[in-house]
Design a protein around this motif. Structure first.
Motif, PDB file in Angstrom:
ATOM      1  N   GLY A 275      30.318  43.478   5.177  1.00  0.00           N
ATOM      2  CA  GLY A 275      29.278  44.485   4.628  1.00  0.00           C
ATOM      3  C   GLY A 275      29.086  45.635   5.409  1.00  0.00           C
ATOM      4  N   ASN A 276      29.169  45.657   6.936  1.00  0.00           N
ATOM      5  CA  ASN A 276      29.256  46.817   7.605  1.00  0.00           C
ATOM      6  C   ASN A 276      30.341  47.537   7.708  1.00  0.00           C
ATOM      7  OD1 ASN A 276      26.560  45.924   8.358  1.00  0.00           O
ATOM      8  ND2 ASN A 276      27.453  44.566  10.039  1.00  0.00           N
ATOM      9  N   LYS A 277      31.185  47.417   7.117  1.00  0.00           N
ATOM     10  CA  LYS A 277      32.540  48.270   6.813  1.00  0.00           C
ATOM     11  C   LYS A 277      32.551  49.655   6.162  1.00  0.00           C
ATOM     12  CE  LYS A 277      36.692  47.090   6.502  1.00  0.00           C
ATOM     13  NZ  LYS A 277      38.190  46.390   5.809  1.00  0.00           N
ATOM     14  N   LYS A 278      32.908  50.486   7.008  1.00  0.00           N
ATOM     15  CA  LYS A 278      32.607  51.776   6.399  1.00  0.00           C
ATOM     16  C   LYS A 278      33.306  52.344   5.432  1.00  0.00           C
ATOM     17  CE  LYS A 278      32.365  56.889   7.972  1.00  0.00           C
ATOM     18  NZ  LYS A 278      32.574  57.853   9.096  1.00  0.00           N
ATOM     19  N   LYS A 279      32.927  52.671   4.384  1.00  0.00           N
ATOM     20  CA  LYS A 279      33.498  52.921   2.968  1.00  0.00           C
ATOM     21  C   LYS A 279      34.426  54.009   3.344  1.00  0.00           C
ATOM     22  CE  LYS A 279      32.791  53.837  -1.586  1.00  0.00           C
ATOM     23  NZ  LYS A 279      31.865  54.009  -3.048  1.00  0.00           N
ATOM     24  N   GLN A 280      35.721  54.043   3.018  1.00  0.00           N
ATOM     25  CA  GLN A 280      36.455  55.070   2.921  1.00  0.00           C
ATOM     26  C   GLN A 280      36.733  55.819   1.945  1.00  0.00           C
ATOM     27  OE1 GLN A 280      38.606  55.487   6.048  1.00  0.00           O
ATOM     28  NE2 GLN A 280      37.274  54.093   6.713  1.00  0.00           N
ATOM     29  N   THR A 281      36.747  57.167   2.118  1.00  0.00           N
ATOM     30  CA  THR A 281      36.819  58.019   0.886  1.00  0.00           C
ATOM     31  C   THR A 281      38.339  57.997   0.317  1.00  0.00           C
ATOM     32  OG1 THR A 281      35.364  59.750   1.977  1.00  0.00           O
ATOM     33  CG2 THR A 281      36.760  60.687   0.066  1.00  0.00           C
ATOM     34  N   ASP A 282      38.341  57.984  -0.879  1.00  0.00           N
ATOM     35  CA  ASP A 282      39.734  58.084  -1.697  1.00  0.00           C
ATOM     36  C   ASP A 282      40.595  59.032  -1.426  1.00  0.00           C
ATOM     37  OD1 ASP A 282      41.751  58.194  -3.400  1.00  0.00           O
ATOM     38  OD2 ASP A 282      40.723  57.170  -5.232  1.00  0.00           O
ATOM     39  N   PRO A 283      41.858  58.702  -0.726  1.00  0.00           N
ATOM     40  CA  PRO A 283      42.845  59.820  -0.320  1.00  0.00           C
ATOM     41  C   PRO A 283      42.817  60.997  -1.227  1.00  0.00           C
ATOM     42  CG  PRO A 283      43.639  57.702   0.410  1.00  0.00           C
ATOM     43  CD  PRO A 283      42.412  57.529  -0.469  1.00  0.00           C
ATOM     44  N   ARG A 284      43.044  60.644  -2.668  1.00  0.00           N
ATOM     45  CA  ARG A 284      43.125  61.682  -3.545  1.00  0.00           C
ATOM     46  C   ARG A 284      41.961  62.739  -3.564  1.00  0.00           C
ATOM     47  NH1 ARG A 284      43.872  57.476  -8.381  1.00  0.00           N
ATOM     48  NH2 ARG A 284      42.207  56.507  -7.338  1.00  0.00           N
TER      49      ARG A 284
END
Length: 206
Positions: free
Chosen positions: A2-11
């Motif tokens: 739950g603490n993982k940083k959300k990654q922005t979609d490469p697109r």
């Protein structure tokens, strides 16, 4: 998990980069006031619908670009040094990393700071550096050079932040004739020339 940083979609990142590149390109040819969404999307090879999925209008795009710029600068600089006995070589390295970042993104920074001088970008950088310097100074209390020299903190902050940004603007405007490493050391020498401090006191900085 739950603490993982959300990654922005490469697109999404790719689309924003295309728009940013188009923005810089078009500002070589026209004033900001003449820039339109149609011009931007055509130069970025995307459609208007895609633009509006990311931004409400050009003003919103500038605001978000400025936010992203500050996030990048903050990441490069890291947290301001708060040690009462700062590592001066590390301070130089931090400034060098910042100047390397400016150099690597030279076309963007030259456009928004040195040629077109778009206010929102300079204002955001000045605000960021003001806060960054305040943290450095206040964390050192009476050990700070500013306190020892009897300098009014607010005046020092105005001077230092404006000097850093003004020098970078001139560096960009003159096509970066000095390397980031050389300019970082020059900044440091200017900053620690001592305001005529005695030689044995010159190692203490902000």
């Amino acid at each position: 998990m739950g603490n993982k940083k959300k990654q922005t979609d490469p697109r999404i990142l790719r689309t924003r980069q295309l728009l940013k590149d188009a923005f810089v390109q078009l500002l070589q040819e026209m004033d900001l006031e003449k820039l339109t969404v149609n011009w931007l999307t055509e130069a970025a090879t995307i459609n208007r619908v895609t633009f509006y999925l990311h931004y409400q209008d050009i003003s919103d795009m500038l605001d978000k670009m400025a936010d992203e710029m500050i996030l990048e600068i903050s990441s490069v600089l890291g947290e301001p040094e708060t040690d009462e006995h700062p590592d001066h070589e590390e301070n130089i390295k931090v400034l060098e990393r910042f100047l390397e970042h400016i150099s690597q993104n030279g076309k963007f920074y030259k456009t928004v700071l040195a040629t077109r001088r778009i206010p929102i970008f300079k204002e955001r950088i000045l605000t960021f550096f003001t806060d960054w310097l305040v943290t450095r100074i206040e964390s050192r209390g009476e050990a700070s050079f500013v306190q020892k020299a009897g300098i009014q903190q607010e005046i020092f902050i105005w001077y230092d932040a404006a000097a850093i940004i003004g020098t970078i603007e001139s560096w960009l405007r003159n096509d970066m004739p000095y390397t980031p490493a050389f300019l970082a050391r020059q900044f440091y020498l200017i900053h620690t020339r001592g305001f005529d401090q005695p030689k044995d006191e010159r190692r203490e900085t902000t």
